[in-house]
Design a protein around this motif. Structure first.
Motif, PDB file in Angstrom:
ATOM      1  N   PRO A 152       0.804  -1.228   0.000  1.00 35.45           N
ATOM      2  CA  PRO A 152       0.000   0.000   0.000  1.00 35.45           C
ATOM      3  C   PRO A 152       0.835   1.275   0.000  1.00 35.45           C
ATOM      4  O   PRO A 152       0.341   2.330  -0.424  1.00 35.45           O
ATOM      5  N   TYR A 153       2.087   1.199   0.439  1.00 38.22           N
ATOM      6  CA  TYR A 153       2.964   2.374   0.473  1.00 38.22           C
ATOM      7  C   TYR A 153       4.017   2.341  -0.632  1.00 38.22           C
ATOM      8  O   TYR A 153       4.455   3.389  -1.104  1.00 38.22           O
ATOM      9  N   ARG A 154       4.400   1.147  -1.056  1.00 39.05           N
ATOM     10  CA  ARG A 154       5.482   1.010  -2.025  1.00 39.05           C
ATOM     11  C   ARG A 154       5.001   1.025  -3.474  1.00 39.05           C
ATOM     12  O   ARG A 154       5.696   1.529  -4.359  1.00 39.05           O
ATOM     13  N   PHE A 155       3.820   0.443  -3.733  1.00 38.94           N
ATOM     14  CA  PHE A 155       3.306   0.305  -5.092  1.00 38.94           C
ATOM     15  C   PHE A 155       2.109   1.206  -5.376  1.00 38.94           C
ATOM     16  O   PHE A 155       2.053   1.884  -6.409  1.00 38.94           O
ATOM     17  N   VAL A 156       1.132   1.162  -4.485  1.00 39.78           N
ATOM     18  CA  VAL A 156      -0.186   1.724  -4.803  1.00 39.78           C
ATOM     19  C   VAL A 156      -0.164   3.215  -5.135  1.00 39.78           C
ATOM     20  O   VAL A 156      -0.792   3.637  -6.120  1.00 39.78           O
ATOM     21  N   PRO A 157       0.552   4.073  -4.388  1.00 39.47           N
ATOM     22  CA  PRO A 157       0.537   5.501  -4.750  1.00 39.47           C
ATOM     23  C   PRO A 157       1.084   5.767  -6.156  1.00 39.47           C
ATOM     24  O   PRO A 157       0.494   6.542  -6.922  1.00 39.47           O
ATOM     25  N   THR A 158       2.201   5.131  -6.500  1.00 43.77           N
ATOM     26  CA  THR A 158       2.766   5.313  -7.839  1.00 43.77           C
ATOM     27  C   THR A 158       1.817   4.777  -8.898  1.00 43.77           C
ATOM     28  O   THR A 158       1.612   5.400  -9.951  1.00 43.77           O
ATOM     29  N   LEU A 159       1.227   3.635  -8.620  1.00 43.39           N
ATOM     30  CA  LEU A 159       0.291   3.034  -9.569  1.00 43.39           C
ATOM     31  C   LEU A 159      -0.908   3.940  -9.793  1.00 43.39           C
ATOM     32  O   LEU A 159      -1.345   4.159 -10.930  1.00 43.39           O
ATOM     33  N   ARG A 160      -1.427   4.494  -8.714  1.00 47.53           N
ATOM     34  CA  ARG A 160      -2.616   5.337  -8.812  1.00 47.53           C
ATOM     35  C   ARG A 160      -2.313   6.652  -9.531  1.00 47.53           C
ATOM     36  O   ARG A 160      -3.143   7.168 -10.287  1.00 47.53           O
ATOM     37  N   GLU A 161      -1.125   7.196  -9.312  1.00 49.46           N
ATOM     38  CA  GLU A 161      -0.791   8.501  -9.883  1.00 49.46           C
ATOM     39  C   GLU A 161      -0.254   8.421 -11.306  1.00 49.46           C
ATOM     40  O   GLU A 161      -0.359   9.389 -12.057  1.00 49.46           O
TER      41      GLU A 161
END
Length: 398
Positions: free
Chosen positions: A326-335
């Motif tokens: 949730p901190y390593r992948f998800v923000p970059t994926l979402r943005e």
């Protein structure tokens, strides 16, 4: 002179906080082991001293540790220490915060429920809440974990627990600064033990970084090289999304290719291209004030990843994926919709499904839930929901 009470005395703490504090001088550290007495037993045999094997710099003896308290043997002593020390620090990994997908304390977690039921605290959150009730002087609670807004998250969990337990705590005298820590620290191997002659030796790289928010309630050690800043968030994002994100990608994608170590995975032509792209995509999401650091940081990371002497195991990095992604992948994926992060997420899903299909539980605090989801008709959706990315399912499944 002061004392730091440190929860989570694994290799990282012994390579990072204890090393920095020994260099600072004039402070002692008392460790707390939440799960096992093995570290305490091993260190006690040698007066709580151990060798820190720094790649390229040789071996240094760390002798700043004064004692190790173990749950459940020393519950009263741990609470007493929380009441009296100047700084309380923690490296308990993401799962040690017992947060749900929304970043709030998970009251359904059996360990949290047991602490609230008065069975004697066993979690960092429980020990802090019960111990802080007895504070009569200011204290700093310093998280050193790879958790977004780690100090803020830790305070939130303790506040929620204290409210549920109806505990009265004077929050005005307690500070929870955010921090960012960085030093690659593999698991100790027999080779390391043989070289140093110390069964409790800790291997680590020469590189080390520590950035802490300037929000201390009282005195602190004069840690050499530590950056004390007003806002840790940019540094934290840089590390979590670039370094940690790259590590998780290499772990799951590398294991799928039968590889064992980071330096092997980063030399694979396909994985190398993707991990560089992942870091560039992650860098594009970072605040403008640190964009000038990105190129040099990426180059430095690649050199660190390529270092075969660290022998950093992919299965060590693959642990606790439900807490890390949730901190390593998800923000970059979402943005960004990064193809490289998509591939990393697919690799994690495949890892979970393959391990379960082979009758093995993944090394993860949500292992039982992952195994249950793996048996459902659309396990990919369930696993994405587990990391708070169910809205990105179409992107992952294309």
């Amino acid at each position: 002179m002061g004392t730091i009470l440190h929860f989570g005395l694994g290799n990282f703490a012994r390579a990072h906080l204890l090393d920095y504090t020994q260099q600072a001088g004039d402070w002692d550290v008392v460790g707390v082991s939440l799960r096992s007495s093995s570290v305490r037993d091993g260190l006690a045999k040698q007066g709580y001293r151990y060798d820190l094997c720094v790649q390229g710099q040789g071996v240094k003896r760390v002798d700043i540790l004064r004692n190790v308290l173990v749950v459940p043997e020393d519950r009263d002593a741990i609470i007493k220490a929380v009441e009296n020390v100047e700084i309380i620090s923690a490296t308990v990994t993401e799962k040690g915060y017992h947060l749900d997908a929304k970043g709030q304390l998970n009251f359904a977690d059996p360990a949290v429920a047991a602490d609230l039921a008065g069975q004697g605290p066993s979690t960092l959150i429980g020990f802090l809440a019960f111990g802080l009730v007895g504070r009569t002087s200011p204290v700093t609670v310093l998280s050193c974990d790879n958790q977004v807004g780690n100090g803020t998250a830790l305070k939130g969990a303790v506040v929620e627990f204290a409210a549920a337990a109806e505990l009265e705590i004077d929050w005005s005298a307690i500070r929870f600064p955010n921090s960012m820590v960085d030093r690659i620290t593999p698991a100790t191997t027999d080779t390391v033990r043989a070289i140093s002659g110390d069964p409790m030796a800790v291997p680590t790289e020469a590189f080390s970084e520590w950035v802490i928010e300037d929000d201390f309630a009282g005195p602190r050690p004069n840690w050499p090289g530590v950056q004390i800043v007003q806002d840790v968030a940019p540094y934290e994002m840089r590390k979590l999304r670039m370094l940690n994100g790259a590590h998780s990608f290499l772990a799951y994608a590398g294991l799928a290719r039968g590889l064992e170590y980071v330096h092997e995975a980063v030399q694979d032509p396909v994985l190398r291209t993707l991990v560089i792209q992942l870091m560039k995509d992650a860098a594009s999401t970072l605040p403008s004030q640190i964009q000038d650091q990105v190129s040099a940081y990426l180059d430095a990371l690649m050199k660190r990843f390529e270092n075969p002497e660290l022998a950093h195991r992919l299965d060590q990095i693959a642990m606790d994926g439900s807490q890390k992604l949730p901190y390593r992948f998800v923000p970059t994926l979402r943005e960004t919709g990064s193809n490289a992060v998509v591939e990393g997420t697919r690799a994690w899903i495949s890892y979970c499904l393959t391990e379960t299909a082979n009758g093995r539980l993944v090394n993860d605090p949500k292992a039982a839930e992952i195994a249950r989801i793996a048996k459902q008709s659309e396990p990919e959706i369930g696993l994405l929901k587990l990391i708070g990315a169910e809205d990105l399912a179409q992107l992952i499944q294309e």
